[in-house]
Design an enzyme around this catalytic site. Structure first.
Site, mmCIF file in Angstrom:
data_model
loop_
_atom_site.group_PDB
_atom_site.id
_atom_site.type_symbol
_atom_site.label_atom_id
_atom_site.label_comp_id
_atom_site.label_asym_id
_atom_site.label_seq_id
_atom_site.Cartn_x
_atom_site.Cartn_y
_atom_site.Cartn_z
ATOM 1 N N HIS A 244 0.836 -1.212 0.000
ATOM 2 C CA HIS A 244 0.000 0.000 0.000
ATOM 3 C C HIS A 244 0.866 1.256 0.000
ATOM 4 C CE1 HIS A 244 -3.498 2.543 1.266
ATOM 5 N NE2 HIS A 244 -2.509 3.259 1.817
ATOM 6 N N GLU A 245 1.808 1.329 0.925
ATOM 7 C CA GLU A 245 2.593 2.561 1.062
ATOM 8 C C GLU A 245 3.430 2.849 -0.175
ATOM 9 O OE1 GLU A 245 1.944 4.640 3.258
ATOM 10 O OE2 GLU A 245 0.714 3.326 4.508
ATOM 11 N N HIS A 248 1.707 4.920 -2.711
ATOM 12 C CA HIS A 248 1.833 6.371 -2.517
ATOM 13 C C HIS A 248 3.187 6.871 -3.000
ATOM 14 C CE1 HIS A 248 -1.890 6.542 -0.398
ATOM 15 N NE2 HIS A 248 -1.466 5.965 0.714
ATOM 16 N N HIS A 254 -5.375 7.452 -2.245
ATOM 17 C CA HIS A 254 -6.249 6.381 -1.786
ATOM 18 C C HIS A 254 -7.374 6.102 -2.774
ATOM 19 C CE1 HIS A 254 -4.828 7.078 2.581
ATOM 20 N NE2 HIS A 254 -4.234 6.024 2.062
#
Length: 612
Positions: A244-245, A248, A254
């Site tokens: 997930h990170e 970014h 998101h």
């Protein structure tokens, strides 16, 4: 395992967030519950926040005005709550109701949500991107929760998943674009981004430059969490949060899709990208190039799998010596080329019962020479001659693990030599007769070896062991007019042989039952050279060929044991190969000699799935 431990919760299910509001509130309310809800909405992008404005240059609050007081539930607060609810698929009551409290209590990414009055798209590409395909990263530190090797593997695995669907390549380096570390509390990137202890904000990662200045692309994990790589996890799953990170850090915000990796809230392991994530990242960088070069100038490449699943490729170099290149970890990462010396043509590779790879080939004197790993995955022996005068050697494993090598003798017959014990010494040469070219070997469901060759009449001929590990039948013709046989085994154990027919199409013939009986010939069409066949992770056969355009083409069973797709091109330009093999995780990988003489590769992005 490190001896250092954390004095915090080690249970698999995280505790409720420490900063989430604890009580419901609605328009007109005042007090602590409202103050807490406002702080939460301000922290994650729904109300004006000076800290977020400084850290994320392109961030704008969902609601442009702050409430009249920090403990007052006014109309701007109600609008912010509605937008939060809209983003996450809750009933848009405008109240901090029980359902809203429940979601707010879950652990999540510290990255702010980027929303508008229209809500949030399934994926959101923030706008920044890394300028080139090569991005470097480094580990600033490690968590004492896990061995360093496990942390490195989790981070590397997450990078690999983003790399598999984009043109990006990620390399660990001493000085790097992205820095990755574990920190507690206020760790130097702004009070608004301070970590809050277990189960609240798990991690955050900054967009690519110019956002974030010197920390652009950096990923920080909350050291107060108990990090895990187990399945099921014994804490917060590090591979999931990392995947997930890094999204970014590559430029994604998101997603409102609760199934996406880029969904803000943590709900347990989610280690593979979804269609929403792939669509998002490819909207920034485009699709991955199908092919990657492993360099070198090579001939006659073959591939084997080490005991730990790592692929190793062997080829003859321009100096006539045997060269090899190998994955540095199962499923990913490659060494440079290294010479094993000798002078060897037509290499073939087998694996001993104990897992040691052994390479065979025709030496400068026409004899069969071999070289083997001294330990599984380890150093190599010197070259040793097995004598004979042979061409086109091919190696197979008996049911008991003994290697057996077949080749064409100077009399045109099929000759063989075998280990007298698993992992051990060798017999003398023995003739199986016939007049043959291009032998290929399969192993029946019951373990009996079966050899297929092109006969002097260009038909497919076969000879087989009459018992596992034992004696041999006479020769039998399967007819046809063939070149370059390749043997696969169906999920149910039935052998299937693929050849180039006289019309240059791919033809097939198969056992009608495991261990026995053959169909007639059937055409799969196309215009092909040099078929190579492997099994997908689910058992479906897939055949790779060199097409009339010298590109790689493939065709596959649509279900295990039965039914075939149409032909599909995988691009590239080749003058040697293809050679297909399997990664440890089941993903197919294909190697060819490119028009530049180098070794090139392409691979499935997921087991049984699409390609690179």
């Amino acid at each position: 395992m490190n001896d250092t431990t954390h004095e915090h919760d080690d249970t698999a299910m995280p505790r409720p967030s420490s900063f989430a509001p604890a009580e419901t509130s609605r328009a007109g309310d005042q007090g602590t519950a409202v103050r807490s809800a406002q702080a939460y909405l301000r922290r994650f992008g729904y109300l004006p926040n000076e800290d977020l404005s400084e850290q994320y240059a392109q961030w704008r609050p969902a609601v442009g005005r702050s409430p009249r007081a920090e403990d007052e539930f006014d109309d701007s607060m109600e609008e912010a709550v509605r937008l939060f609810q809209k983003m996450y698929g809750l009933d848009e009551t405008g109240e901090v109701d029980e359902a809203t409290l429940e979601l707010m209590s879950k652990p999540r990414c510290g990255f702010p949500d980027i929303v508008t009055s229209d809500g949030l798209a399934p994926f959101v590409a923030q706008g920044n991107r890394w300028p080139g395909p090569n991005v470097t990263y480094r580990h600033v530190n490690f968590t004492p929760d896990l061995p360093q090797a496990d942390v490195r593997a989790a981070i590397r695995g997450a990078f690999d998943r983003w790399s598999a669907v984009t043109p990006l390549s990620f390399t660990e380096a001493a000085t790097a674009d992205m820095e990755i570390g574990f920190f507690a509390g206020n760790h130097g990137d702004g009070a608004g981004n301070a970590f809050d202890g277990p189960s609240g904000v798990l991690a955050h990662c900054y967009y690519p430059p110019p956002n974030g200045g010197g920390i652009a692309g950096d990923c920080h994990f909350d050291e107060a969490e108990t990090w895990s790589v187990n399945t099921p996890p014994s804490g917060i799953d590090l591979p999931t949060v990392t995947l997930h990170e890094l999204g970014h850090g590559l430029g994604l915000a998101h997603s409102e899709d609760p199934n996406a990796v880029m969904y803000a809230y943590y709900g347990g392991p989610r280690r593979e990208l979804t269609g929403d994530d792939v669509a998002g990242i490819q909207s920034i960088y485009g699709q991955r190039f199908r092919w990657a070069s492993l360099g070198g100038v090579i001939n006659n490449q073959v591939a084997g799998n080490n005991k730990d699943g790592r692929i190793e490729v062997f080829a003859q170099g321009t100096d006539g010596a045997l060269w090899h290149i190998w994955q540095t970890a199962p499923n990913n990462g490659w060494s440079g080329w290294s010479s094993l010396g000798g002078w060897l043509s037509n290499p073939t590779v087998g694996r001993n019962k104990d897992g040691r790879l052994e390479v065979f080939g025709r030496g400068a004197d026409g004899a069969l020479w071999h070289k083997w790993q001294l330990t599984p995955g380890g150093a190599w022996s010197d070259w040793n001659s097995l004598g004979g005068v042979i061409s086109q050697p091919v190696v197979a494993s008996n049911a008991d693990g003994r290697l057996e090598v077949f080749g064409q003798g100077t009399d045109g017959a099929l000759w063989h030599i075998w280990q007298t014990a698993p992992n051990g010494g060798w017999s003398g040469w023995s003739s199986l007769g016939g007049w043959i070219t291009t032998p290929a070997v399969g192993r029946n469901q019951d373990g009996r070896l079966e050899v297929f060759v092109q006969g002097s009449d260009n038909a497919l001929w076969q000879i087989w062991q009459t018992a596992p590990n034992g004696g041999w039948s006479g020769w039998s013709s399967l007819g046809g007019w063939i070149r370059d046989p390749a043997v696969g085994r169906n999920q149910d154990g039935r052998l299937e042989v693929f050849v180039q027919g006289s019309d240059n199409a791919l033809w097939q013939i198969w056992q009608t039952a495991p261990n026995n009986g053959w169909s007639g010939w059937s055409s799969l069409g196309g215009w092909i050279r040099k078929p190579s066949v492997r099994n997908n992770a689910d058992g479906r056969l897939e055949v790779f060929v060199r097409g009339a355009d010298t590109a790689l083409w493939h065709i596959w069973q649509t279900a295990p044991n039965n039914g075939w797709s149409g032909w599909s091109g995988l691009g590239g330009l080749m003058i040697g190969g293809p050679v297909a093999t399997n990664n440890q995780d089941g993903r197919l990988e294909v190697f060819v000699k490119g028009t530049d003489g180098a070794l090139w590769q392409t691979w499935q992005s997921t087991p049984n799935g699409g390609w690179n």
